[in-house]
Design an enzyme around this catalytic site. Structure first.
Site: not given
Length: 491
Positions: A87-89, A96
């Site tokens: 899970i990026e950001g 997000n």
């Protein structure tokens, strides 16, 4: 209220039984909207349509499950993620949706601790002491900061695009030694799955995901699967535990032909059923769009094909390995390791899963781009032999052989043809708008249609919703022409 509920359920069951009864070879099924693909973009599009008052739609998915390139597999009594894993950001100024969904279903994840990776570098001689690599790491950090600043300048001043590699030349030094190249690969290839020489500076540096959504990342190890977070996104399909009961979702239904016009869309499937709709949303990957898997009638216009063919479908491959015992370092700051080879991209990235799966002795290596394509064409045993040579250089000749190996073949899979899109040098926002634009009533979506967040799951969710809003505007307001015109040149 109870009578109303019973009545609604009766209507739903009648519609469901009618839909299923008609779904036979030679049948024609008429709906308002046809969604092609049940990945994050397709599910997001269905959610937005439902909330906008359009519920008469069907989702056609070629594979046996929802999620698209979000999928896991059995490996040594556990489940590992073959596709999306992070899970990026997170923790930025903008929410997000992936992080929100993950928390909604209590998905198990852990901090992705990248900060200490420069202290965990190996080469053919084994472990490299920090004092040997610190000067290289510091210069790489200065180079990375310089490239980000230059990317901001090119965007703010609307300068013609260059590649990340060209930006590095402005710095006055291009990574060339084994250690320099593996750090460079970590900074760029690990993120975009392609090297700096092909990646757009203006559209990748700095990353919008980090800038707007946040600098933090989490690694998902939930045994229910990463795709579990899609269930609340697809609430309208009644999904639970990977199973969806709504008959509007048609799994194992591959699309072979799409007929489109300004009046509607007809979709043909392998099981010889035709679906007719007032509009359709096509969410297959850019890699699939670049093949002849789906026949279009009429053929897609040149401006659309030009946009499709200019974008890159990158390949990102995780190779999972299980051993009878652990021989790599463990503890805080050891999760990510780098292997510096004279050949760029040769088994460079390593991550052990001791924190996620204690005592299971699982580690995986990641390769990208041409190395992914090469390895996909090799049998598992040949790949394992190569991997063991690298590991014995890193940790000594006496380490045991792996007992299990598993890796996907995204590039060879006709329903994906790669892992995620990458924005190449020289492709402007104009071409991106053309990539997103509909032809007739056929709309395009997917992570490759997210101008800010292409390549990411959150990009797919944003794109699916945005495309569905365009469909709602078309069907509710008869505003269907969203073709983007090239801006006039300024003098």
């Amino acid at each position: 209220m109870a009578d109303g509920f019973v009545a609604c359920m009766f209507v739903f069951l009648v519609l469901a039984s009618t839909f299923l009864r008609r779904a036979a070879a030679g049948d024609v099924i008429t709906v308002d909207v046809i969604i092609i693909g049940a990945g994050a973009a397709g599910l997001s599009a269905g959610k937005t349509l439902s909330e906008g008052g359009i519920t008469d739609f069907v989702i056609l998915e070629a594979t046996e499950r929802i999620g698209g390139r979000i999928r896991n597999a059995e490996f040594a009594r556990l489940k590992v993620e073959l596709g999306a894993n992070w899970i990026e950001g997170v923790n930025g100024e903008k929410e997000n949706p992936v992080y929100t969904l993950a928390n909604e279903v209590n998905l198990k994840y852990s901090d992705a601790l990248y900060d200490n990776v420069s202290q965990n570098i190996y080469d053919h001689t084994g472990y490299l002491a920090p004092e040997l690599v610190t000067p290289v790491v510091e210069r790489a950090e200065h180079l990375f900061d310089f490239v980000e600043d230059l990317g901001t300048k090119f965007t703010n001043e609307n300068l013609d695009d260059i590649s990340v590699l060209t930006a590095q030349r402005f710095f006055g030094h291009v990574p060339s030694t084994a250690v320099e190249m593996v750090i460079d690969s970590w900074n760029y290839d690990f993120v975009s799955a392609e090297p700096p020489r092909v990646t757009s500076l203006r559209n990748s540096q700095p990353l919008a995901t980090d800038t707007f959504l946040g600098p933090d990342s989490y690694f998902v190890s939930d045994q229910r699967g990463y795709a579990t977070l899609l269930e609340p996104l697809a609430y309208y399909l009644n999904c639970k535990g990977g199973m969806c009961s709504d008959p509007r979702l048609r799994l194992n239904t591959a699309v072979t032909k799409i007929e489109y016009s300004t009046g509607g869309v007809t979709v043909h499937t392998e099981d010889e059923i035709r679906y007719r709709g007032k509009a359709a949303v096509l969410t297959v990957s850019i890699g699939v769009l670049q093949t002849d898997l789906i026949h279009f009638s009429p053929a897609l216009p040149f401006w659309k094909l030009s946009a499709i063919y200019q974008f890159n479908m990158a390949v990102y491959t995780k190779i999972f390995l299980k051993f009878p015992k652990r021989f790599w370092p463990t503890g805080p700051g050891t999760e990510y390791l780098l292997y510096a080879d004279v050949k760029r991209g040769y088994y460079p990235f390593w991550q052990h899963l001791d924190n996620e799966f204690p005592g299971e002795n699982i580690i995986f290596t990641t390769v990208t781009d041409d190395e992914s394509r090469r390895i996909e064409q090799m049998p598992d045993e040949e790949t394992l032999a190569e991997v063991m040579v690298v590991l014995r250089k890193m940790f000594g000749p006496d380490i045991p052989n792996a007992s299990h190996i598993l890796y996907p073949r995204w590039w060879q899979d006709k329903y994906f043809r790669g892992t995620f899109s990458n924005w190449p040098i020289g492709v402007s926002s104009y071409e991106y708008k053309q990539l997103q634009a509909p032809v007739g009533r056929l709309y395009f979506s997917g992570e490759h249609c997210s101008e800010q967040y292409n390549g990411y799951v959150h990009g797919a969710i944003f794109a699916g919703s945005e495309t569905a809003h365009a469909v709602l505007k078309c069907l509710h307001e008869d505003k269907c022409d969203t073709l983007y015109s090239r801006p006039k040149a300024t003098t």
